[in-house]
Every structure is written in C-alpha cells, then in structure tokens.
Design a protein around this motif. Sequence first.
Motif, mmCIF file in Angstrom:
data_model
loop_
_atom_site.group_PDB
_atom_site.id
_atom_site.type_symbol
_atom_site.label_atom_id
_atom_site.label_comp_id
_atom_site.label_asym_id
_atom_site.label_seq_id
_atom_site.Cartn_x
_atom_site.Cartn_y
_atom_site.Cartn_z
ATOM 1 N N GLU A 1 -56.637 -25.973 51.377
ATOM 2 C CA GLU A 1 -58.088 -25.927 51.242
ATOM 3 C C GLU A 1 -58.656 -24.985 52.298
ATOM 4 N N THR A 2 -59.827 -24.435 52.026
ATOM 5 C CA THR A 2 -60.471 -23.504 52.944
ATOM 6 C C THR A 2 -61.255 -24.283 53.989
ATOM 7 N N PRO A 3 -60.995 -24.041 55.283
ATOM 8 C CA PRO A 3 -61.746 -24.781 56.304
ATOM 9 C C PRO A 3 -63.212 -24.356 56.331
ATOM 10 N N GLY A 4 -64.046 -25.258 56.821
ATOM 11 C CA GLY A 4 -65.465 -24.933 56.937
ATOM 12 C C GLY A 4 -66.190 -25.048 55.613
ATOM 13 N N ARG A 5 -67.187 -24.175 55.419
ATOM 14 C CA ARG A 5 -68.047 -24.271 54.245
ATOM 15 C C ARG A 5 -67.417 -23.713 52.974
ATOM 16 N N GLY A 6 -66.424 -22.857 53.101
ATOM 17 C CA GLY A 6 -65.809 -22.266 51.918
ATOM 18 C C GLY A 6 -64.905 -23.246 51.194
ATOM 19 N N SER A 7 -64.487 -22.869 49.995
ATOM 20 C CA SER A 7 -63.558 -23.682 49.209
ATOM 21 C C SER A 7 -62.503 -22.785 48.589
ATOM 22 N N THR A 8 -61.323 -23.323 48.359
ATOM 23 C CA THR A 8 -60.236 -22.571 47.745
ATOM 24 C C THR A 8 -60.455 -22.496 46.241
ATOM 25 N N GLU A 9 -60.523 -21.282 45.722
ATOM 26 C CA GLU A 9 -60.852 -21.092 44.313
ATOM 27 C C GLU A 9 -59.847 -21.765 43.389
ATOM 28 N N ALA A 10 -58.573 -21.743 43.761
ATOM 29 C CA ALA A 10 -57.562 -22.371 42.901
ATOM 30 C C ALA A 10 -57.847 -23.858 42.723
ATOM 31 N N ILE A 11 -58.228 -24.544 43.794
ATOM 32 C CA ILE A 11 -58.500 -25.983 43.714
ATOM 33 C C ILE A 11 -59.730 -26.241 42.852
ATOM 34 N N LEU A 12 -60.780 -25.435 43.039
ATOM 35 C CA LEU A 12 -61.965 -25.582 42.190
ATOM 36 C C LEU A 12 -61.624 -25.294 40.729
ATOM 37 N N GLY A 13 -60.714 -24.338 40.500
ATOM 38 C CA GLY A 13 -60.308 -24.000 39.137
ATOM 39 C C GLY A 13 -59.610 -25.148 38.438
ATOM 40 N N TRP A 14 -58.839 -25.940 39.183
ATOM 41 C CA TRP A 14 -58.208 -27.119 38.568
ATOM 42 C C TRP A 14 -59.280 -28.042 38.008
ATOM 43 N N LEU B 1 -56.990 -34.920 42.166
ATOM 44 C CA LEU B 1 -57.214 -33.701 41.392
ATOM 45 C C LEU B 1 -55.925 -32.908 41.265
ATOM 46 N N PHE B 2 -55.154 -32.834 42.342
ATOM 47 C CA PHE B 2 -53.867 -32.132 42.310
ATOM 48 C C PHE B 2 -52.927 -32.756 41.281
ATOM 49 N N VAL B 3 -52.794 -34.077 41.316
ATOM 50 C CA VAL B 3 -51.919 -34.761 40.352
ATOM 51 C C VAL B 3 -52.439 -34.555 38.932
ATOM 52 N N ALA B 4 -53.754 -34.650 38.742
ATOM 53 C CA ALA B 4 -54.341 -34.464 37.413
ATOM 54 C C ALA B 4 -54.053 -33.067 36.886
ATOM 55 N N HIS B 5 -54.178 -32.052 37.748
ATOM 56 C CA HIS B 5 -53.880 -30.682 37.313
ATOM 57 C C HIS B 5 -52.423 -30.548 36.887
ATOM 58 N N CYS B 6 -51.507 -31.039 37.708
ATOM 59 C CA CYS B 6 -50.079 -30.892 37.391
ATOM 60 C C CYS B 6 -49.736 -31.563 36.067
ATOM 61 N N VAL B 7 -50.276 -32.753 35.848
ATOM 62 C CA VAL B 7 -49.981 -33.488 34.615
ATOM 63 C C VAL B 7 -50.667 -32.847 33.415
ATOM 64 N N ALA B 8 -51.980 -32.604 33.519
ATOM 65 C CA ALA B 8 -52.741 -32.135 32.357
ATOM 66 C C ALA B 8 -52.356 -30.725 31.942
ATOM 67 N N SER B 9 -52.020 -29.862 32.898
ATOM 68 C CA SER B 9 -51.680 -28.484 32.553
ATOM 69 C C SER B 9 -50.324 -28.393 31.866
ATOM 70 N N GLN B 10 -49.448 -29.357 32.112
ATOM 71 C CA GLN B 10 -48.091 -29.304 31.570
ATOM 72 C C GLN B 10 -47.843 -30.315 30.455
ATOM 73 N N LEU B 11 -48.637 -31.368 30.414
ATOM 74 C CA LEU B 11 -48.529 -32.383 29.362
ATOM 75 C C LEU B 11 -49.910 -32.563 28.751
ATOM 76 N N PRO B 12 -50.354 -31.623 27.907
ATOM 77 C CA PRO B 12 -51.733 -31.649 27.427
ATOM 78 C C PRO B 12 -52.116 -32.895 26.639
ATOM 79 N N GLU B 13 -51.144 -33.609 26.084
ATOM 80 C CA GLU B 13 -51.444 -34.815 25.306
ATOM 81 C C GLU B 13 -51.476 -36.073 26.169
ATOM 82 N N GLU B 14 -51.173 -35.948 27.447
ATOM 83 C CA GLU B 14 -51.082 -37.125 28.314
ATOM 84 C C GLU B 14 -52.470 -37.620 28.725
#
Length: 242
Positions: free
Chosen positions: A93-106, A124-137
Amino acid sequence: MTTKQIQQALKKAGFDPGPIDGVRGRKTIRAIKEFQAARGLTVDGIVGRNTARALMGDAASVPATPTIQNEQLTIPPTMPWFQEAFNLIGTQETPGRGSTEAILGWARALRINYDKDEIPWCGLFVAHCVASQLPEEPLPNNPLGAQRWKTFGVPCPTPQPGAVMVFWRNSPRDWRGHVGFYWGEDRHTYHVLGGNQKDEVNIARMKKERLIEARWPETAPGPEGEPRLVSPNGRPITTNEQ
C-alpha cells in the motif's frame, strides 16, 4: 504446467486464450471452459487432471513450483487462486495520502466501495484472488470484513496450502480479524500468505490459537492436501497485521 503453457495449448487447439502472457485472465478462463465443453468435460474453468490430459497429454504432469526464501511449494493448476496470491507477493500500500492503484483496481473489479488503501484490505486481497480466478465462486457479504470469510465456501478440516484461513485479532470475542491463505506451519504458528500484513502482501506467522476457521472454495476440486511443515525462516510472529 504453467498458465503460459496452458494458453499455448489452448491456442494450438483452436481456442483463444487472449495474450500468451502467463496471466489467467477472463479470456483464458473462458477458453478453458469452451475447451471443456467441446470435449465433454466438466465445465469449471479449472485445469484439473482430466482437462490437463485432454489438453496437453503427457506434458500435463509438471506443475508450477514457485520459490520464496528458499522454500519451494508446488501449486497445481487446480488452485489458481493460490497462484494468483503468490504472484502478488510484494504488493504494497502507498504510505500517506496516496493509494496503490492495483489495490483500488481489485475493489473496482469487484464493485466494492473502497477508495483508499488505509482501510484494511486483507479481505479485499482474498476476494480478488478468489473472484479473478474462480468467477463462479460466491463471495461472502461484505468481503472486506475478515471474519465474514468464516462462512465462505466449504470447511477445510485439515489446514493445507491454498486454504482460506480466518483469524481473530486482539481477542477471540473481538469482531475484528484477519484472513489470508495457508502457506505452511511450524510447531506453534501458521504461515499465512496474505495482504495488509504490515501494509503489503507477504508471508507472516500467526499463532495457531488465533485460528477461527479454515475454508475452501466450493467450486474448486475439494481439499486433498496435508499440513505443510516449514521452518520459521526468520519471519516474525504478528499480532496486529495492519
């Protein structure tokens, strides 16, 4: 057998997996399903034993073996969500006021209202890993809540690589928690591949008594593995993963 090899075999068989880039994206998943349907196989988008044999013949027997800190772990194609988690190690994650675009993209891909990575993102990390690879889950309601994952999928009676591990934080009665994937274990701790572990995706150690539940995706082949004993490897034991 890597994702890139699967993509190459799909393309050779006349099914378009999209770019041959080693990324198991939507086009690759769709091509796998189209191949399975054409061959009369179970249409689940997962390259299990039967699909691998139909697609690649004898070449299907070599799974990917990633390595981290001198630890090797074979991740079979039947566990794409776990491979995606491994691929994201080092995301910060980006420290301070910024945010990491990849995380927001999930979050955008999941249509979750999430606008800054200061908000805990292990779920959110677990949800991304599951949903992106198992779309029916099916995902839990409010997957940002770590303890919501204790009803995800089906029970995994024996914690093993790829299992979703749900932990309490501060005390067993606290509603807050942490969620990640089982990487291994030593005598006293589980080694967890997770997000928002000191603000990044990494492998951290958590005391075994903190475990609430181990779960497994219901749309994936069932858990058939075993506990994996690993060295502490210099990893600290965490108590507050943020």
